[in-house]
Write a protein that holds these residues in place. Structure first.
Motif, PDB file in Angstrom:
ATOM      1  N   GLY A 165       4.418  22.671   1.097  1.00 24.36           N
ATOM      2  CA  GLY A 165       4.613  22.367  -0.539  1.00 24.36           C
ATOM      3  C   GLY A 165       5.424  21.038  -0.718  1.00 24.36           C
ATOM      4  O   GLY A 165       6.252  20.508   0.221  1.00 24.36           O
ATOM      5  N   GLY A 166       4.964  20.340  -1.854  1.00 25.65           N
ATOM      6  CA  GLY A 166       5.611  19.107  -2.003  1.00 25.65           C
ATOM      7  C   GLY A 166       4.915  18.081  -1.480  1.00 25.65           C
ATOM      8  O   GLY A 166       3.722  18.067  -0.883  1.00 25.65           O
ATOM      9  N   THR A 167       5.479  16.929  -1.810  1.00 24.52           N
ATOM     10  CA  THR A 167       4.726  15.503  -1.358  1.00 24.52           C
ATOM     11  C   THR A 167       5.810  14.735  -0.464  1.00 24.52           C
ATOM     12  O   THR A 167       6.935  14.820  -0.336  1.00 24.52           O
ATOM     13  N   ALA A 168       5.174  13.879   0.394  1.00 27.66           N
ATOM     14  CA  ALA A 168       5.904  12.684   0.885  1.00 27.66           C
ATOM     15  C   ALA A 168       5.307  11.378   0.827  1.00 27.66           C
ATOM     16  O   ALA A 168       3.867  11.516   0.373  1.00 27.66           O
ATOM     17  N   SER A 169       5.914  10.322   0.509  1.00 30.24           N
ATOM     18  CA  SER A 169       5.247   8.894   0.489  1.00 30.24           C
ATOM     19  C   SER A 169       5.862   7.917   1.151  1.00 30.24           C
ATOM     20  O   SER A 169       7.147   8.025   2.003  1.00 30.24           O
ATOM     21  N   TYR A 170       5.189   6.896   1.535  1.00 29.52           N
ATOM     22  CA  TYR A 170       5.351   5.649   2.442  1.00 29.52           C
ATOM     23  C   TYR A 170       4.863   4.484   1.910  1.00 29.52           C
ATOM     24  O   TYR A 170       3.582   4.476   1.520  1.00 29.52           O
ATOM     25  N   THR A 171       5.546   3.330   1.644  1.00 28.57           N
ATOM     26  CA  THR A 171       5.001   2.255   1.209  1.00 28.57           C
ATOM     27  C   THR A 171       4.988   1.049   2.287  1.00 28.57           C
ATOM     28  O   THR A 171       6.042   0.882   3.165  1.00 28.57           O
ATOM     29  N   ALA A 172       4.005   0.664   2.458  1.00 33.06           N
ATOM     30  CA  ALA A 172       3.682  -0.374   3.623  1.00 33.06           C
ATOM     31  C   ALA A 172       3.429  -1.963   2.976  1.00 33.06           C
ATOM     32  O   ALA A 172       2.530  -1.938   2.237  1.00 33.06           O
ATOM     33  N   ALA A 173       4.070  -2.662   3.328  1.00 32.99           N
ATOM     34  CA  ALA A 173       4.033  -4.257   2.837  1.00 32.99           C
ATOM     35  C   ALA A 173       3.040  -4.995   3.668  1.00 32.99           C
ATOM     36  O   ALA A 173       3.408  -5.079   5.002  1.00 32.99           O
ATOM     37  N   LEU A 174       1.756  -5.607   3.458  1.00 35.02           N
ATOM     38  CA  LEU A 174       1.086  -6.389   4.135  1.00 35.02           C
ATOM     39  C   LEU A 174       1.705  -7.735   4.243  1.00 35.02           C
ATOM     40  O   LEU A 174       2.409  -8.097   3.454  1.00 35.02           O
ATOM     41  N   VAL A 232       0.865  -1.198   0.062  1.00 34.67           N
ATOM     42  CA  VAL A 232       0.063   0.031  -0.059  1.00 34.67           C
ATOM     43  C   VAL A 232       0.864   1.332  -0.134  1.00 34.67           C
ATOM     44  O   VAL A 232       1.746   1.538   0.731  1.00 34.67           O
ATOM     45  N   VAL A 233       0.977   2.083  -0.986  1.00 33.62           N
ATOM     46  CA  VAL A 233       1.443   3.307  -1.338  1.00 33.62           C
ATOM     47  C   VAL A 233       0.559   4.419  -0.613  1.00 33.62           C
ATOM     48  O   VAL A 233      -0.063   4.721  -1.412  1.00 33.62           O
ATOM     49  N   PHE A 234       1.145   4.950   0.328  1.00 37.08           N
ATOM     50  CA  PHE A 234       0.611   6.458   0.895  1.00 37.08           C
ATOM     51  C   PHE A 234       1.383   7.759   0.312  1.00 37.08           C
ATOM     52  O   PHE A 234       2.505   7.628   0.337  1.00 37.08           O
ATOM     53  N   THR A 235       0.523   8.555  -0.252  1.00 35.44           N
ATOM     54  CA  THR A 235       1.364   9.876  -0.644  1.00 35.44           C
ATOM     55  C   THR A 235       0.433  10.907   0.032  1.00 35.44           C
ATOM     56  O   THR A 235      -0.749  10.833   0.155  1.00 35.44           O
ATOM     57  N   ALA A 236       1.392  11.673   0.585  1.00 31.53           N
ATOM     58  CA  ALA A 236       0.893  12.969   1.181  1.00 31.53           C
ATOM     59  C   ALA A 236       1.206  14.321   0.597  1.00 31.53           C
ATOM     60  O   ALA A 236       2.346  14.603   0.140  1.00 31.53           O
ATOM     61  N   THR A 237       0.225  15.352   0.668  1.00 32.28           N
ATOM     62  CA  THR A 237       0.492  16.778   0.411  1.00 32.28           C
ATOM     63  C   THR A 237       1.048  17.356   1.560  1.00 32.28           C
ATOM     64  O   THR A 237       0.207  17.508   2.418  1.00 32.28           O
ATOM     65  N   LEU A 238       2.160  17.943   1.543  1.00 30.37           N
ATOM     66  CA  LEU A 238       2.752  18.715   2.821  1.00 30.37           C
ATOM     67  C   LEU A 238       2.324  20.175   2.560  1.00 30.37           C
ATOM     68  O   LEU A 238       2.006  20.813   1.857  1.00 30.37           O
ATOM     69  N   ALA A 239       1.931  20.487   4.007  1.00 29.92           N
ATOM     70  CA  ALA A 239       1.478  22.150   3.982  1.00 29.92           C
ATOM     71  C   ALA A 239       2.486  22.940   3.713  1.00 29.92           C
ATOM     72  O   ALA A 239       2.162  23.821   3.188  1.00 29.92           O
ATOM     73  N   SER A 282       2.594  17.406   9.516  1.00 28.65           N
ATOM     74  CA  SER A 282       1.840  18.710   8.831  1.00 28.65           C
ATOM     75  C   SER A 282       1.552  18.527   7.320  1.00 28.65           C
ATOM     76  O   SER A 282       2.276  19.023   6.477  1.00 28.65           O
ATOM     77  N   VAL A 283       0.454  17.661   7.207  1.00 29.65           N
ATOM     78  CA  VAL A 283       0.250  17.384   5.781  1.00 29.65           C
ATOM     79  C   VAL A 283      -1.258  17.960   5.687  1.00 29.65           C
ATOM     80  O   VAL A 283      -1.989  18.025   6.463  1.00 29.65           O
ATOM     81  N   THR A 284      -1.654  18.144   4.341  1.00 29.65           N
ATOM     82  CA  THR A 284      -3.026  18.603   3.957  1.00 29.65           C
ATOM     83  C   THR A 284      -3.948  17.403   3.740  1.00 29.65           C
ATOM     84  O   THR A 284      -5.178  17.655   3.745  1.00 29.65           O
ATOM     85  N   SER A 285      -3.430  16.427   2.976  1.00 29.02           N
ATOM     86  CA  SER A 285      -4.288  15.444   2.704  1.00 29.02           C
ATOM     87  C   SER A 285      -3.164  14.129   2.522  1.00 29.02           C
ATOM     88  O   SER A 285      -2.060  14.342   2.457  1.00 29.02           O
ATOM     89  N   VAL A 286      -3.846  13.064   2.658  1.00 29.26           N
ATOM     90  CA  VAL A 286      -3.102  11.885   2.532  1.00 29.26           C
ATOM     91  C   VAL A 286      -3.780  10.875   1.394  1.00 29.26           C
ATOM     92  O   VAL A 286      -5.041  10.807   1.754  1.00 29.26           O
ATOM     93  N   SER A 287      -3.366  10.251   0.477  1.00 25.30           N
ATOM     94  CA  SER A 287      -4.038   9.428  -0.267  1.00 25.30           C
ATOM     95  C   SER A 287      -3.320   8.078  -0.480  1.00 25.30           C
ATOM     96  O   SER A 287      -2.244   8.025  -0.276  1.00 25.30           O
ATOM     97  N   TRP A 288      -4.179   7.175  -0.900  1.00 25.26           N
ATOM     98  CA  TRP A 288      -3.434   5.807  -1.243  1.00 25.26           C
ATOM     99  C   TRP A 288      -4.276   5.039  -2.128  1.00 25.26           C
ATOM    100  O   TRP A 288      -5.926   5.120  -1.998  1.00 25.26           O
ATOM    101  N   ASP A 289      -3.921   4.051  -2.873  1.00 23.29           N
ATOM    102  CA  ASP A 289      -4.772   3.443  -3.827  1.00 23.29           C
ATOM    103  C   ASP A 289      -5.189   1.977  -3.340  1.00 23.29           C
ATOM    104  O   ASP A 289      -4.488   1.479  -2.612  1.00 23.29           O
TER     105      ASP A 289
END
Length: 195
Positions: free
Chosen positions: A120-129, A111-118, A146-153
């Motif tokens: 500016g820019g983004t950060a991501s993190y991959t979690a393996a089940l 599961v790949v998480f991507t966040a929009t940083l307050a 300090s993110v404004t949104s987090v998304s994952w597929d």
């Protein structure tokens, strides 16, 4: 002495009020629960799918129920977004993930998480089940501070999520065992002082 003990315990527990844990307990049901979006504790989950059954929770009697109310995006290749209702920045500290289906025939899921940083820019993190059905806790550390949104597929083999910990300051929430030890230690001090 008892007032001192109660004061110390109250101060230790006061940090808990600052953290938000989204646990989906409101979705606990005897039937399958579906929705187009979901809001809890000042945060909203939306999906790129506009279907009214975009988010699903298993009923507690279902074989895919993890033992706790959880939610999953019902459509492959759709994205789940988490935002604060008031638009403010937040910290996403941890999340519980599980496979959606209690089956041994599935491959491991990332599961790949991507966040929009307050800032500016983004950060991501991959979690393996781990392919063991049931919740496994993913701790993000400071990656999503300090993110404004987090998304994952939602990708094949699918995952469900639960117990999102939001806005927990570092060291803010003592572990239950630590609290118990602290309480017993203070109680012991009170007994020794009385003697």
């Amino acid at each position: 002495m008892y007032k001192l003990i109660l004061t110390v315990v109250a101060l230790a527990l006061s940090g808990i009020a600052n953290a938000t844990i989204i646990d989906f307990d409101a979705r606990e049901s005897t039937g399958l629960v579906t929705s187009a979006s979901y809001s809890e504790d000042g945060f909203t989950f939306i999906s790129t799918s506009t279907n009214t059954s975009a988010f699903v929770s298993w009923e507690s009697t279902h074989s895919n129920y993890t033992g706790s109310a959880a939610m999953f995006n019902n459509y492959a290749n759709e994205t789940t977004y988490l935002t604060a209702d008031n638009g403010s920045a937040f910290d996403l500290n941890a999340i519980d993930l599980s496979e959606v289906y209690n089956l041994s025939s599935y491959d491991a899921t990332n599961v790949v998480f991507t966040a929009t940083l307050a800032t500016g820019g983004t950060a991501s993190y991959t979690a393996a089940l781990d392919l063991v059905f049931g919740n496994q806790t993913v701790i993000f550390g400071s990656v999503f501070n300090s993110v404004t949104s987090v998304s994952w597929d939602q990708t094949y083999n699918y995952h469900q999520f639960d117990n999102l910990v939001i806005n927990e300051a570092a060291g803010e929430i003592p572990e239950p065992v630590s609290l118990a030890i602290l309480g017993f230690g203070l109680l012991g001090l009170g007994v020794v002082r009385r003697k």
